[in-house]
Design an enzyme around this catalytic site. Structure first.
Site, PDB file in Angstrom:
ATOM      1  CG  ASN A   7      -1.893   1.094   1.266  1.00 59.54           C
ATOM      2  OD1 ASN A   7      -1.845   1.991   0.416  1.00 59.54           O
ATOM      3  ND2 ASN A   7      -2.789   1.079   2.233  1.00 59.54           N
ATOM      4  NE  ARG A  63      -6.352   1.041  -0.267  1.00 56.02           N
ATOM      5  CZ  ARG A  63      -6.503   2.098   0.509  1.00 56.02           C
ATOM      6  NH1 ARG A  63      -5.510   2.526   1.252  1.00 56.02           N
ATOM      7  NH2 ARG A  63      -7.661   2.714   0.558  1.00 56.02           N
ATOM      8  CG  HIS A 152     -13.475   2.524   2.570  1.00 53.68           C
ATOM      9  ND1 HIS A 152     -14.160   3.553   3.161  1.00 53.68           N
ATOM     10  CD2 HIS A 152     -12.188   2.649   2.983  1.00 53.68           C
ATOM     11  CE1 HIS A 152     -13.334   4.285   3.887  1.00 53.68           C
ATOM     12  NE2 HIS A 152     -12.124   3.755   3.796  1.00 53.68           N
ATOM     13  NE  ARG A 213     -10.470  11.793   4.131  1.00 46.64           N
ATOM     14  CZ  ARG A 213     -10.411  10.537   3.694  1.00 46.64           C
ATOM     15  NH1 ARG A 213     -11.157  10.137   2.691  1.00 46.64           N
ATOM     16  NH2 ARG A 213      -9.593   9.674   4.262  1.00 46.64           N
ATOM     17  CD  GLU A 359      -9.088  -1.758   3.456  1.00 46.93           C
ATOM     18  OE1 GLU A 359      -8.723  -1.341   4.577  1.00 46.93           O
ATOM     19  OE2 GLU A 359      -9.331  -1.013   2.503  1.00 46.93           O
TER      20      GLU A 359
END
Ligand code: AMP
Length: 589
Positions: A7, A63, A152, A213, A359
């Site tokens: 990642n 990813r 996601h 956010r 993940e």
């Protein structure tokens, strides 16, 4: 097998070495301080590889945040795929360039090791148009690619499958609202295994309240901020200094806010309440989107660990049949050993599950599947598909009756199979119930007449035609043809064509099939993916590679001519016996 899952961020490289079968993690870590003034991704990867010692890396799974409209599934990385990921940079300016640095570093240091890109957006690619469309000027939106993508996806796919396994129900029969609540947060409506709505939009800024956010806002606020603070400052504010961090003025970490709230800090309390309220609002909305909900799944750092936040979100959802056992909620603990913990009451109609996401494991599994698939499937490429509309083949005698003695066919355009053509001539099909006019004649003339129609056509005509290979008309259905010069009744000749692939012997060799084999062909990448079984392989020196299906079959997969399929499986069926087998399966209206 060991898959190195990477990642790559702009300033860090997270890695895990995972066995995709067992989920065992042989190594993991995070190399930080990359980018401007720091080390390069290649240097970081060299360090990672050094820590792995002698362990062999069989494949690398990356990813990749944004796959745009192009990537529907995990994809083997090659030059063309790299160029396509590059082309999506404008959609994810913070993420995709870093992901690409990871891919390039891997190419340099592990040449020959297969690399697979797994996209956060892929799970949502087939959301219905009504869900992914913003109410903006349609042309402008198309020109600038303004649409909901969602993120996601890897996490949602993973937790949804674990939830289905836990509930002992096929994913294809479940309507799940999944909440991934971490530093980034989003909700997803997973209807029968597919993402049909998700809260992050074109960028990961929309939707739920996140660590820093803002999530949903009146766009008027964005305009005003941009006007008063300037665009860059407004962007930084919405991404980095909003959400829990902005609301509380202290921290983006829920643990810290819970501590402050317990001490009476009003801003921390409000931050927690706004977060929960927004999430609950989405659960209700998504239940409505799917016309009901069977399970709610909570995951991510907050979803997995904060019992009090789960309780706040899930309260007042009794109207849908959600009932939480508060003791179970408090006790819920998930991790690698026990990834699913159910917190609903026994009598709850909607099952509520806390699920530990992973993940990296999903990326490792996807990577292994793609790499194995690439090894197993020896095929040279996709199979072009042509959609055959209803048509007629005539012999000399029929030509004489329908178009006059000695009449010849007038070629209009060539067909893909060499020597064959669509003719200007047309006839009318007449059945007991109805007529179909202007049906194209295909040339050249053949020894026997053959009329090929779809199931829908049979309905219009009021006839019942068998599914047959071309040329096998003996004992098929009767039909009447009308031409400009006369009418011809055929006692047999009407068939519904057996779906088939024309192949040159070199194609057959490349695909590892022979004449008469039956295969499965998968149509993917559209909105109605389909696997066609019982596809007959026809091999001849005269053929070029092309699969032929009729209009009903094409409609079922929402295909146009020019689409392509991939061969999945080859199986041999005894000839003759197969006809009966397929006819038995036929739909009778
Ligand atoms: P993630 O991005 O999925 O790693 O989630 C990180 C966030 O989860 C942190 O910022 C915390 O706010 C939250 N979190 C982790 N553990 C807990 C906990 N025990 N209680 C409340 N929040 C937690």
């Amino acid at each position: 097998m060991h898959v190195l899952v990477l990642n790559a961020g702009s300033s860090s490289l997270k890695f895990q070495l995972v066995d995709p079968e067992t989920g065992a993690r042989a190594a993991h870590g995070n190399v930080q301080g990359l980018g401007v003034g720091g080390r390069s991704h290649e240097e970081a990867l060299r360090e990672v590889l050094a820590t792995l010692g002698d362990v062999r890396v069989d494949a690398v799974g990356h990813r990749v945040v944004h796959g745009g409209e192009r990537f529907h599934d995990a994809t083997l990385v090659d030059d063309e795929v790299i160029a396509a990921i590059e082309a999506q940079i404008s959609l994810a300016p913070l993420h995709n360039p870093a992901n690409l640095m990871g891919i390039r570093a891997t190419r340099a240091l592990l040449p020959g090791v297969p690399q697979v890109a797994v996209f956060d957006t892929a799970f949502h690619v087939r959301m219905p148009r009504r869900a992914k469309t913003y109410a903006l000027d349609a042309e402008l939106a198309a020109e600038h690619g303004l649409r909901r993508f969602g993120f996601h996806g890897t996490s949602f796919r993973y937790v949804a499958q674990l939830a289905a396994d836990h509930l002992r129900a096929p994913l294809e029969l479940l309507r799940i609202v999944a909440l991934h609540l971490g530093n980034g947060a989003s909700a997803c409506a997973i209807e029968y295994g597919h993402s049909v709505e998700t809260s992050m939009g074109m960028t990961p800024l929309e939707g739920l309240v996140m660590g820093s956010r803002a999530g949903d806002l009146d766009p008027g606020i964005v305009l005003r901020l941009a006007r008063e603070l300037g665009v860059d400052e407004a962007e930084a504010l919405l991404n980095q200094r909003s959400g829990l961090a902005g609301l509380s003025g202290v921290s983006n970490d829920l643990r810290e806010l819970q501590r402050l709230a317990a001490e009476g800090d009003d801003r921390a309390r409000l931050a927690i309440n706004v977060f929960a309220h927004r999430a609950r609002k989405y659960v209700g909305a998504y239940a409505a989107v799917m016309g009901g909900v069977d399970a709610i799944v909570l995951t991510g750092g907050i979803g997995e660990n904060s019992a009090s936040m789960r309780r706040r979100i899930l309260q007042r959802l009794e109207l849908f049949g959600v009932r939480i056992d508060e003791d179970l909620n408090q006790d819920a603990k998930v991790g690698v050993e026990q990834p699913v913990f159910e917190i609903s009451e026994d009598r709850a109609r909607v099952r509520t599950l806390v699920v530990a996401t992973n993940e990296e494991l999903q990326i490792a599994r996807d990577t292994a599947a793609v790499v194995r698939g690439a090894e197993e499937v020896r095929q040279p490429g996709p199979i072009p598909i042509a959609v055959s509309a209803r048509h007629v083949h005539l012999n000399r005698a029929a030509m004489d009756v329908l178009f006059g003695p000695e009449a010849e066919l007038t070629p209009m355009r060539p067909l893909s199979q060499p020597g064959q053509f669509a003719a200007e001539e047309r006839v009318t099909l007449v059945g007991p119930r109805g007529r179909i006019e202007r049906v194209r004649v295909l040339g050249p003339l053949r020894p026997r007449c053959q009329v090929e129609v779809s199931r829908t056509d049979e309905f219009l005509l009021g006839v019942d035609a068998p599914v047959r290979h071309s040329g096998h008309v003996q004992g098929s259905a009767p039909i009447t043809l009308e031409g400009p010069a006369g009418t011809l009744h055929l006692d047999e000749g009407l068939i519904c064509a057996w779906r088939h692939i024309h192949m040159h012997p070199t194609d057959a060799e490349a695909f590892g099939v022979k004449d008469g084999d039956e295969v499965e062909v998968a149509i993917t990448g559209g909105v109605r993916d389909l696997v066609f079984g019982d596809v007959s392989v026809r091999v001849s020196e005269k053929f070029v590679l092309e699969m032929h299906i009729d209009t009903d079959e094409a409609n079922a997969a929402e295909l146009d001519t020019g689409a392509a399929g991939a061969m999945l499986e080859v199986y041999s069926t005894p000839k003759g016996g197969a006809v009966g087998r397929l006819e038995k399966k036929r739909w009778r209206g």
